[in-house]
Design an enzyme around this catalytic site. Sequence first.
Site, PDB file in Angstrom:
ATOM      1  N   SER A  45     -92.183   1.165 -28.912  1.00  0.00           N
ATOM      2  CA  SER A  45     -93.251   2.156 -28.796  1.00  0.00           C
ATOM      3  C   SER A  45     -94.304   2.003 -29.893  1.00  0.00           C
ATOM      4  O   SER A  45     -95.393   2.563 -29.796  1.00  0.00           O
ATOM      5  CB  SER A  45     -92.679   3.575 -28.835  1.00  0.00           C
ATOM      6  N   GLY A 214     -98.288   2.986 -25.871  1.00  0.00           N
ATOM      7  CA  GLY A 214     -99.625   3.083 -25.290  1.00  0.00           C
ATOM      8  C   GLY A 214     -99.853   4.220 -24.321  1.00  0.00           C
ATOM      9  O   GLY A 214     -99.081   5.183 -24.229  1.00  0.00           O
ATOM     10  N   CYS A 240     -89.597  10.128 -23.305  1.00  0.00           N
ATOM     11  CA  CYS A 240     -90.814   9.815 -24.060  1.00  0.00           C
ATOM     12  C   CYS A 240     -91.945   9.407 -23.108  1.00  0.00           C
ATOM     13  O   CYS A 240     -92.475  10.254 -22.401  1.00  0.00           O
ATOM     14  CB  CYS A 240     -90.528   8.747 -25.109  1.00  0.00           C
ATOM     15  N   GLN A 244     -94.199  11.375 -19.560  1.00  0.00           N
ATOM     16  CA  GLN A 244     -95.600  11.318 -19.139  1.00  0.00           C
ATOM     17  C   GLN A 244     -95.734  10.656 -17.769  1.00  0.00           C
ATOM     18  O   GLN A 244     -96.519  11.110 -16.923  1.00  0.00           O
ATOM     19  CB  GLN A 244     -96.409  10.563 -20.189  1.00  0.00           C
ATOM     20  N   ASN A 282     -91.724   9.615 -31.209  1.00  0.00           N
ATOM     21  CA  ASN A 282     -92.669   8.535 -31.489  1.00  0.00           C
ATOM     22  C   ASN A 282     -93.605   8.408 -30.295  1.00  0.00           C
ATOM     23  O   ASN A 282     -93.350   7.657 -29.366  1.00  0.00           O
ATOM     24  CB  ASN A 282     -91.918   7.216 -31.727  1.00  0.00           C
ATOM     25  N   GLY A 284     -98.036   9.037 -28.943  1.00  0.00           N
ATOM     26  CA  GLY A 284     -99.419   9.409 -29.218  1.00  0.00           C
ATOM     27  C   GLY A 284    -100.087  10.108 -28.051  1.00  0.00           C
ATOM     28  O   GLY A 284    -101.253  10.500 -28.152  1.00  0.00           O
ATOM     29  N   PHE A 285     -99.366  10.241 -26.923  1.00  0.00           N
ATOM     30  CA  PHE A 285     -99.883  10.919 -25.737  1.00  0.00           C
ATOM     31  C   PHE A 285     -98.924  12.043 -25.360  1.00  0.00           C
ATOM     32  O   PHE A 285     -97.760  12.046 -25.774  1.00  0.00           O
ATOM     33  CB  PHE A 285    -100.029   9.941 -24.567  1.00  0.00           C
ATOM     34  N   HIS A 322     -86.646  11.882 -28.183  1.00  0.00           N
ATOM     35  CA  HIS A 322     -85.627  10.846 -27.956  1.00  0.00           C
ATOM     36  C   HIS A 322     -84.221  11.415 -28.111  1.00  0.00           C
ATOM     37  O   HIS A 322     -83.746  11.593 -29.241  1.00  0.00           O
ATOM     38  CB  HIS A 322     -85.822   9.689 -28.944  1.00  0.00           C
ATOM     39  N   GLU A 324     -81.509   9.934 -27.608  1.00  0.00           N
ATOM     40  CA  GLU A 324     -80.641   8.885 -28.162  1.00  0.00           C
ATOM     41  C   GLU A 324     -80.823   8.738 -29.666  1.00  0.00           C
ATOM     42  O   GLU A 324     -80.049   8.033 -30.330  1.00  0.00           O
ATOM     43  CB  GLU A 324     -80.908   7.551 -27.464  1.00  0.00           C
TER      44      GLU A 324
END
Length: 343
Positions: A45, A214, A240, A244, A282, A284-285, A322, A324
Site C-alpha cells: 500500500s 493508490g 482497506c 473502497q 494505511n 490515503g482515500f 487492517h 490482520e
Amino acid sequence: MFGKLILKDGTTLTGNSFGYEKACSGELVFSTGMVGYPESLTDPSYEGQILVLTYPIVGNYGVPEKKFWESTKIHVSALIVSQYINTPSHFQSQMSLAQWLKKEKVPGLEIADTRMLAEKLRDEGAQLAKVVFNKDIEFYDPNKDNLVDQVSDRRVKIQGTGSKTIVLIDCGVKKNIKRSLLHRNIRLITVPWDYDIFSLKEKINGVVVSNGPGDPKMADKTIETVKKILTKKIPILGICLGNQILALAAGGDTYKLKFGHRSQNQPCLLVGSSRCYITTQNHGFAVGKIPKGFKAWFVNANDNTNEGIIHEKYPFMSIQFHPEACPGPVDTEWIFDKFLTNI
C-alpha cells in the site's frame, strides 16, 4: 553523504543519507506508529510514497528474515527518519536497516525534525516530494497511475486444505491477510486484481478483496468483478482498499483524504455501540458516499471518516482498517471470524 528532501511547495531539508543514494520522487506521507518498520516498508500500500516516520528512533532492532515481511520487497520510494540507529539488537535481526535499504536500492535520509514534517502535511495536506543527491529529477504523482496493477501478483496460487474455498483478490495483499485466513482452516485461492474469478473451476464460498495502493477508482477491473459478486450474492469481505472498491462497486463513492491515516493507533468506533477499537491503518482515500442497502459499520473517532460498511440484508462487508494488523494491535481479528460465519 548528504541528500535533500524537496517538497512541491519549495520546502527543502537536508539530511544524512543512510540508504541507497539515488534520486526518487513520489507522494510524501507520514506514519505515527512507534514500531513495525519492517512490516510497514514491505506493505504494498506504500507503493510510490516517500514515508516519514515520526517516532524518533528507527533501526534499533534491525531487519528480520524475509518470512516476517509483508511482501517480498520494500515498497516505499524512500524513507525519512529522525534518528537512525546503526547498531541493531534483536534476536531475529538478520541485517541493519541501512544494509537492507542499500540492498533494495531505496534511499533513506536522517532529518532531525520529522514531527515538523508531519505537522506540515497534517495542516497543509499530503504533497509531492523528491529526494535528490547530485542530480535533480521531476516530481511524480503516483496517484495518477494504476499502482494496483504494479503490485498485484500475476500468479494464481492455491493454499490450504479446508472444506470451504475463499478467493482472495490480490490488489497488493499483505501476507498476514493470507496467514489470518489460512489459520482459520479454509482453502485459499489468490488471484490477480484483474482476474476473472468465475473462470475458476471451483465453487466459490466467499471472496476477500485485499488492501492495496493508490486511487481505488484505478482498479476498474476489480470493481467490475465485485459488481458480479454482489449480483451472485456471494459473501464478500473488503479490507482497506477493498472497502473502497466494495463501496464503488455497489454505487457509492470515494475521495482523497487530506493527509490519510497511517499508524497502528487509529481509534475506530463500532457504530451503534460505545465500543472503540485501536487499529492499524494505511490509506490515503476513504468512502465518502455509502451505497444504497449498506450502512456505516465503523467510523474513525478522530475525524469521523468512514471505517467500514456492511449490508443490511446480504453477507457483504468491508473495513477500512487492517484486522490482520502486522504491525499493530489484533483487537479486530474477529472480523475474519464474522465473515467466515456467513460461508
